[in-house]
Design a protein around this motif. Structure first.
Motif, mmCIF file in Angstrom:
data_model
loop_
_atom_site.group_PDB
_atom_site.id
_atom_site.type_symbol
_atom_site.label_atom_id
_atom_site.label_comp_id
_atom_site.label_asym_id
_atom_site.label_seq_id
_atom_site.Cartn_x
_atom_site.Cartn_y
_atom_site.Cartn_z
ATOM 1 N N MET A 1 -108.562 30.716 22.001
ATOM 2 C CA MET A 1 -107.444 30.708 21.081
ATOM 3 C C MET A 1 -107.626 31.748 19.971
ATOM 4 O O MET A 1 -106.706 32.466 19.626
ATOM 5 N N TRP A 2 -108.848 31.821 19.396
ATOM 6 C CA TRP A 2 -109.103 32.770 18.311
ATOM 7 C C TRP A 2 -109.002 34.196 18.797
ATOM 8 O O TRP A 2 -108.613 35.084 18.049
ATOM 9 N N LYS A 3 -109.372 34.423 20.069
ATOM 10 C CA LYS A 3 -109.316 35.776 20.607
ATOM 11 C C LYS A 3 -107.866 36.238 20.713
ATOM 12 O O LYS A 3 -107.549 37.381 20.394
ATOM 13 N N ARG A 4 -106.980 35.332 21.134
ATOM 14 C CA ARG A 4 -105.561 35.663 21.246
ATOM 15 C C ARG A 4 -104.979 35.960 19.865
ATOM 16 O O ARG A 4 -104.188 36.880 19.698
ATOM 17 N N LYS A 5 -105.388 35.177 18.869
ATOM 18 C CA LYS A 5 -104.918 35.416 17.499
ATOM 19 C C LYS A 5 -105.410 36.772 16.988
ATOM 20 O O LYS A 5 -104.676 37.486 16.316
ATOM 21 N N SER A 6 -106.651 37.093 17.301
ATOM 22 C CA SER A 6 -107.201 38.380 16.872
ATOM 23 C C SER A 6 -106.420 39.531 17.495
ATOM 24 O O SER A 6 -106.097 40.505 16.814
#
Length: 167
Positions: A1-6
């Protein structure tokens, strides 16, 4: 999830930067060459001032200076970084330890010969390059670590290398 946000944040940032650069370029084309570009934010800002007034002249002049400075500064910085990175790579290859480079690449089955060992007493390990990243180790690091530790460092740097290629 954090990778997609980044990825979303970096993509949005690049899109905004690209839009601003396009607007600045369109404004400069309008000012220097007289090309009338309808969708230009800076022209809209100027429409708030009465043409042929002192305020209009001051705003046009200041904005032109700021935009020109930004573009020239960015181009200069890009060129400077390019030449500095080339010079750094040349210095690295001048201090290459040929025998250890070959040995490390063979030991860790690096078929691309993408590990470079340089003669330096400081323990160094980093990945360098954007288009074709390679791994750099110092002779001081290799002497300091046992095989398992060195293998861990190789895997760590290989992870960085792999993620630089995908980016």
């Amino acid at each position: 999830m954090w990778k997609r946000k980044s990825y979303f944040v970096i993509s949005l940032s690049l899109l905004i930067a690209f839009a601003v650069w396009c607007q600045m370029g369109a404004f400069l084309v309008h000012i220097f060459f007289g090309v009338n570009i309808k969708a230009n934010f800076f022209k809209f800002c100027f429409s708030l001032f009465k043409e042929d007034s002192v305020y209009y002249f001051v705003v046009v002049t200041l904005l032109s200076i700021i935009i020109s400075y930004s573009i020239l500064g960015t181009l200069f910085t890009i060129a400077e970084q390019y030449f500095l990175s080339r010079r750094f790579k040349q210095k690295l290859f001048l201090s290459k330890n040929v025998d250890m480079t070959k040995s490390i690449n063979e030991t860790f089955n690096r078929f691309n010969n993408d590990i470079l060992v340089v003669n330096a007493e400081q323990p160094l390990a980093f990945t360098l390059g954007f288009r074709r990243p390679f791994i750099v180790f110092s002779t001081g690091l290799i002497r300091l670590l046992d095989f398992d530790e060195l293998e861990a460092v190789v895997e760590h740097e290989a992870f960085h290398q792999k993620n630089m290629i995908r980016s």
